[in-house]
Design an enzyme around this catalytic site. Structure first.
Site, mmCIF file in Angstrom:
data_model
loop_
_atom_site.group_PDB
_atom_site.id
_atom_site.type_symbol
_atom_site.label_atom_id
_atom_site.label_comp_id
_atom_site.label_asym_id
_atom_site.label_seq_id
_atom_site.Cartn_x
_atom_site.Cartn_y
_atom_site.Cartn_z
ATOM 1 N N SER B 40 13.217 33.105 47.910
ATOM 2 C CA SER B 40 14.204 34.131 47.593
ATOM 3 C C SER B 40 15.569 33.674 48.082
ATOM 4 O O SER B 40 15.770 32.483 48.342
ATOM 5 C CB SER B 40 13.805 35.477 48.196
ATOM 6 O OG SER B 40 14.615 36.524 47.682
ATOM 7 N N ASN B 41 16.507 34.592 48.168
ATOM 8 C CA ASN B 41 17.839 34.232 48.647
ATOM 9 C C ASN B 41 18.446 35.431 49.369
ATOM 10 O O ASN B 41 17.897 36.523 49.385
ATOM 11 C CB ASN B 41 18.724 33.741 47.494
ATOM 12 C CG ASN B 41 18.979 34.827 46.468
ATOM 13 O OD1 ASN B 41 19.643 35.820 46.754
ATOM 14 N ND2 ASN B 41 18.412 34.667 45.277
ATOM 15 N N ARG B 42 19.605 35.189 49.980
ATOM 16 C CA ARG B 42 20.180 36.152 50.925
ATOM 17 C C ARG B 42 21.000 37.258 50.277
ATOM 18 O O ARG B 42 21.664 38.023 50.980
ATOM 19 C CB ARG B 42 21.071 35.406 51.931
ATOM 20 C CG ARG B 42 20.294 34.493 52.829
ATOM 21 C CD ARG B 42 21.179 33.671 53.751
ATOM 22 N NE ARG B 42 20.425 32.574 54.325
ATOM 23 C CZ ARG B 42 19.636 32.694 55.398
ATOM 24 N NH1 ARG B 42 19.552 33.834 56.024
ATOM 25 N NH2 ARG B 42 18.943 31.670 55.831
ATOM 26 N N SER B 43 20.986 37.358 48.965
ATOM 27 C CA SER B 43 21.769 38.422 48.333
ATOM 28 C C SER B 43 21.296 39.790 48.828
ATOM 29 O O SER B 43 20.112 40.100 48.799
ATOM 30 C CB SER B 43 21.605 38.345 46.808
ATOM 31 O OG SER B 43 22.181 39.480 46.213
ATOM 32 N N ALA B 106 21.643 37.634 42.221
ATOM 33 C CA ALA B 106 21.468 36.218 42.544
ATOM 34 C C ALA B 106 20.082 35.821 42.032
ATOM 35 O O ALA B 106 19.102 35.803 42.780
ATOM 36 C CB ALA B 106 21.600 35.988 44.040
#
Lengths: 237, 237
Positions: B40-43, B106
């Site tokens: 995943s990502n930090r959005s 994102a």
């Protein structure tokens, strides 16, 4: 003096971990791929946080080393917030010595050598291959310490099949005293849910508990650990 | 009749998107590796959710397609909760037609063919290699539609360097009308933070805004989009 003794005995029955230091890890770890992306897992931290809270209620001094979770810090507990497995290991080692170590965190088995800049998708190009590096095994490192090895080292095994066999293998391989094993297949609803159905796997056998609220699993586990610890060494602190 | 016209004019100045349908994507996507692990990502979803809320305040009917975030659904907005990029694409396509599409999510560039069971670490064995597959490019697919192409298609570019050059290249390659570009390097504090410093990159030039609260960025962006849309086609619905 008699009344004081009775009071101390009652007190110790209700708060059997007074004078003990308990370290609990909880939540996932988050392993960065680049400044934006990461690898993680679905651990909510609910079970580990409930254990930390239960140990504090049992009178222990508790250090909770938590990965990124959405739930609040439990009351009466010293919380160290970390992100990666390497940070979690460092925080655990800094918190030693302890009488009990409970590794409830879902530590990422692997990390990725992170890129300093965000990885750009190359139009028409092949996707990048992520080469994983094995993370340190926090549970095994704590269980196999030559100095400051906690009297009780407890691990968790989140399995999607062959739960008991995998837990017994993990118990032997990691050198810990007890494995709390559960089925985290999607059908179980354990990840993120409020209930858990666990088996306690030790060298002396397997104990199966019914499906319980995670706070009840925590209270029972802490009571069992206090019993086991009662017969052992003096508090480390 | 005169008063009604004046009222309608005032009304339309304050709520310039009345009668318009706006689709906003927000948050990260989460791409499963196995039943426990994911990429995943930090959005945080804060900017996308703020845009959805601002569009609703401007009178639009808003569909917000959101990945897993910790923030609440904005009021007055239809929210579709999704996890993966493929689910996000399906939800966006189901929500069309729209006058404006704003891709603030994102979206993971890559996904992993997920394993049905939890991947086991092999003691002493080499770590697994994750082979990534490219996800569909939701922004480009919406911008290049032959039917039901929204009048305005807006993308976001989260960059850690060469912000404007990368945004201009993205604008051309994806075929969208506007790119909201920002610097998400760790030093910027944009990921998860409440402030954002953006540049609007269009075919007609670049507009730089100062560092603003994400809700203020959202309100200004919605006002700009309403101006651009004012000169164009009839509402799709």
């Amino acid at each position: 003096a008699i009344l004081a003794s009775i009071d101390a005995a009652l007190h110790s029955a209700e708060r059997p971990l007074v004078g003990r230091h308990v370290i609990v890890t909880s939540g996932p770890t988050r392993e960065p791929i680049d400044p934006a992306r990461f690898l993680s897992n679905r651990s909510s931290g609910k079970q580990g946080h409930a254990i930390a809270a239960a140990a504090a209620r049992a009178g222990a001094q508790v250090t909770l080393v938590s990965g990124p979770v959405e739930i609040a810090d439990p009351p009466g507990v010293t919380v160290r917030h970390v992100e990666t497995a390497l940070e979690m290991l460092a925080a655990v080692e800094a918190a030693l010595p302890a009488d009990i170590f409970i590794g409830a965190a879902a530590v990422a088995d692997w990390r990725i050598e992170p890129a300093p800049d965000k990885i750009k998708k190359q139009p028409g190009g092949a996707p990048p291959t992520l080469v994983l590096r094995e993370n340190p095994d926090i549970l095994a490192l704590v269980a196999r310490r030559e100095s400051e090895r906690p009297a009780l080292v407890v691990g968790f095994a989140a399995e999607t099949r062959d739960v008991i066999a995998n837990a017994q293998e993990k118990l032997a391989r990691k050198g810990c005293d007890l494995i709390v094993a559960n089925d985290v297949s999607a059908a179980s609803g354990v990840f993120g849910g409020d209930a858990n159905e666990v088996r306690l796997v030790g060298a002396d056998g397997v104990e199966s508990w019914p499906r319980l609220d995670k706070s009840e699993v925590a209270a029972r586990l802490v009571a069992r650990l206090a019993e086991r610890l009662g017969a052992t060494a003096e508090p480390v602190r």
